[in-house]
Design an enzyme around this catalytic site. Sequence first.
Site: not given
Length: 218
Positions: A14, A195-198
């Site tokens: 997700v 977003r982008d696992r940041m």
Amino acid sequence: MSKTTNIALPSMRVSYEQGSLTESDLAGSWHEQLQLWLDQATNAGLPEPNAFVLATADPEGRPSSRTVLAKGLDARGLVFFTNYTSTKSHDLMATRYASATFPWFAVQRQAHVRGTVEKVGPEETAAYWAGRPRGSQLGAWASPQSRVVSGRPVLESALNKVERQFADADRVPVPPHWGGWRIRPEEVEFWQGRRDRMHDRLRFRLGRDGWELQRIAP
């Protein structure tokens, strides 16, 4: 025969894009911020927003976890109630340390509380107990929590016995083996998916000079 579907776990993901968390967003204390996020999770309609995963370890360091409900929150710590003869209580009495995670997946947030534990005083326990449904009170008397039983009939029989025992009582007393635990935090982390696992991870940490705020890499 039912059809079995193999779920491709590696491809499940997700993208977290609902919000962000900056240092200026935080309340002035960990407990005010945790209360704010609890309120927002409740207003968002999340089921059991006060549920958290409680992790403990036994004296040999073997961990275990389970879900419990937060029933108290203030500057002193986070409170839940349970059977003092349960596995988690044995762990807590042995190590005096616990961690708690609130997994608010629907709003892409988590909160982590880690610290020492102490038993809640009898007056505070009695005040909470008085507001519990009678059925929950009777269940606390009947259940030998965490012990092996031979089957469901054993539990039903124990509950029936307790119902008869207190049939004429206007109030069910607090069992001597039941009460509250308070986690007194040393660290409280607030996690906001990005977003982008940041992800944003901001942590209140108790140091020698009081609470300090830290940003942690995702």
